[in-house]
Design a protein around this motif. Structure first.
Motif, mmCIF file in Angstrom:
data_model
loop_
_atom_site.group_PDB
_atom_site.id
_atom_site.type_symbol
_atom_site.label_atom_id
_atom_site.label_comp_id
_atom_site.label_asym_id
_atom_site.label_seq_id
_atom_site.Cartn_x
_atom_site.Cartn_y
_atom_site.Cartn_z
ATOM 1 N N ALA A 278 0.830 -1.206 0.000
ATOM 2 C CA ALA A 278 0.000 0.000 0.000
ATOM 3 C C ALA A 278 0.864 1.255 0.000
ATOM 4 O O ALA A 278 0.553 2.238 -0.704
ATOM 5 N N ARG A 279 1.967 1.241 0.741
ATOM 6 C CA ARG A 279 2.862 2.399 0.737
ATOM 7 C C ARG A 279 3.512 2.581 -0.635
ATOM 8 O O ARG A 279 3.685 3.713 -1.100
ATOM 9 N N ASP A 280 3.887 1.470 -1.266
ATOM 10 C CA ASP A 280 4.492 1.557 -2.601
ATOM 11 C C ASP A 280 3.519 2.143 -3.618
ATOM 12 O O ASP A 280 3.944 2.766 -4.604
ATOM 13 N N LEU A 281 2.228 1.953 -3.381
ATOM 14 C CA LEU A 281 1.209 2.491 -4.286
ATOM 15 C C LEU A 281 0.842 3.927 -3.955
ATOM 16 O O LEU A 281 -0.062 4.501 -4.566
ATOM 17 N N GLU B 116 0.783 7.081 5.673
ATOM 18 C CA GLU B 116 0.832 6.185 6.827
ATOM 19 C C GLU B 116 -0.531 6.070 7.506
ATOM 20 O O GLU B 116 -0.944 4.979 7.907
ATOM 21 N N TRP B 117 -1.235 7.192 7.634
ATOM 22 C CA TRP B 117 -2.543 7.135 8.275
ATOM 23 C C TRP B 117 -3.533 6.344 7.424
ATOM 24 O O TRP B 117 -4.436 5.682 7.963
ATOM 25 N N GLN B 118 -3.377 6.385 6.113
ATOM 26 C CA GLN B 118 -4.232 5.591 5.245
ATOM 27 C C GLN B 118 -3.922 4.106 5.367
ATOM 28 O O GLN B 118 -4.825 3.263 5.322
ATOM 29 N N VAL B 119 -2.643 3.780 5.505
ATOM 30 C CA VAL B 119 -2.267 2.379 5.690
ATOM 31 C C VAL B 119 -2.893 1.831 6.973
ATOM 32 O O VAL B 119 -3.441 0.719 6.994
ATOM 33 N N ILE B 120 -2.836 2.628 8.044
ATOM 34 C CA ILE B 120 -3.363 2.159 9.328
ATOM 35 C C ILE B 120 -4.876 2.019 9.287
ATOM 36 O O ILE B 120 -5.437 0.997 9.703
ATOM 37 N N THR B 121 -5.563 3.053 8.784
ATOM 38 C CA THR B 121 -7.025 3.062 8.837
ATOM 39 C C THR B 121 -7.679 2.188 7.775
ATOM 40 O O THR B 121 -8.759 1.628 8.001
ATOM 41 N N LEU B 122 -7.040 2.080 6.589
ATOM 42 C CA LEU B 122 -7.661 1.350 5.481
ATOM 43 C C LEU B 122 -7.121 -0.061 5.290
ATOM 44 O O LEU B 122 -7.783 -0.893 4.647
#
Length: 265
Positions: free
Chosen positions: A170-173, A177-183
């Motif tokens: 997800a980070r590579d896309l 960071e907050w999106q990775v945690i919440t989504l």
């Protein structure tokens, strides 16, 4: 016929042991619930009933209703805070290399090995030294202290390498960071999050020692039940105890239906 009876005879000691074990555990609860429907004022045999008069007395008692409200409020809020803090701590230790990580894990899980009485005494001394008055707020802090290690342990154990791989993708896309945690992280961990929350609610709901030592006028339901028991047993206390047991069982059933069965499916 003989081939059918032989397995039954072999399993008979096992069934007798299981019945004796569950009878030993649930017989006191069954007696408590039975005599909560006692019609007379003394909860002793012979049984006179059934009657709902003591349940009506419970729900018409303002002190009991206030204590019930306090218990629900403290259990819900302290469990929510414990889950959030436990998740953040687990995420930091599972996804980042921190100095003294093993020591930090030990400090986080240490309250699991300490008696509630010792924790309550430490909290009482700390609150007195800081000038914090006894209230529902201090009870909530105490329940966060005892539930946070449980939430951390459950959530940390569920943060596996496959989830870390999905998070890196997800980070590579381009996800923040907050999106990775919440989504990503939270949806993958939702069974563990719900399990942590419901278990914390169960432990907070009927916790007595900490609630007794760090409270004054606003008390939770277990403390109110204790004050009722000081005047002796009566069907009203049985009714309150049965209600507490019902709430605990309902919480466990919800946990089983919502979390564990969904994970199995």
């Amino acid at each position: 016929m003989r081939g059918t009876l032989l397995p039954l005879l072999r399993s008979l000691p096992v069934w007798l042991y299981v019945l004796a074990l569950y009878g030993f555990i649930f017989l006191p609860v069954g007696v408590l619930v039975l005599f909560s429907f006692q019609d007379s004022r003394i909860p002793v045999p012979p049984f006179n009933g059934p009657s709902l008069r003591w349940y009506e007395a419970v729900f018409s008692d303002a002190r009991l209703l206030d204590a019930l409200t306090n218990s629900i409020l403290v259990a819900a809020l302290s469990s929510l805070i414990a889950v959030v803090l436990g998740f953040l701590a687990a995420y930091a230790l599972a996804r980042h290399r921190l100095p003294f990580a093993g020591l930090l894990q030990g400090f986080l899980t240490a309250p699991l090995t300490v008696s509630y009485l010792i924790i309550a005494m430490g909290l009482l001394i700390t609150f007195n030294a800081l000038g914090v008055p006894k209230s529902l707020f201090t009870i909530g802090i105490g329940h966060v202290v005892i539930n946070l290690p449980l939430c951390f342990a459950i959530l940390y154990s569920q943060m596996g390498a496959h989830q870390a791989t999905i998070e890196r993708a997800a980070r590579d896309l381009g996800a923040q960071e907050w999106q990775v945690i919440t989504l990503i992280t939270v949806p993958m961990l939702w069974p563990a999050l719900f399990a942590s929350f419901f278990l914390s609610v169960t432990f907070s709901w009927d916790e007595f020692i900490i609630a007794f030592m760090v409270s004054r006028f606003d008390v939770t339901l277990p403390v109110e039940i204790w004050s009722m028991l000081r005047s002796g047993l009566n069907p009203k206390t049985n009714a309150v105890g049965s209600f507490v047991f019902l709430i605990s069982i309902a919480t466990v059933l919800v946990l089983d239906l919502v979390v564990f069965r969904s994970r199995k499916s």
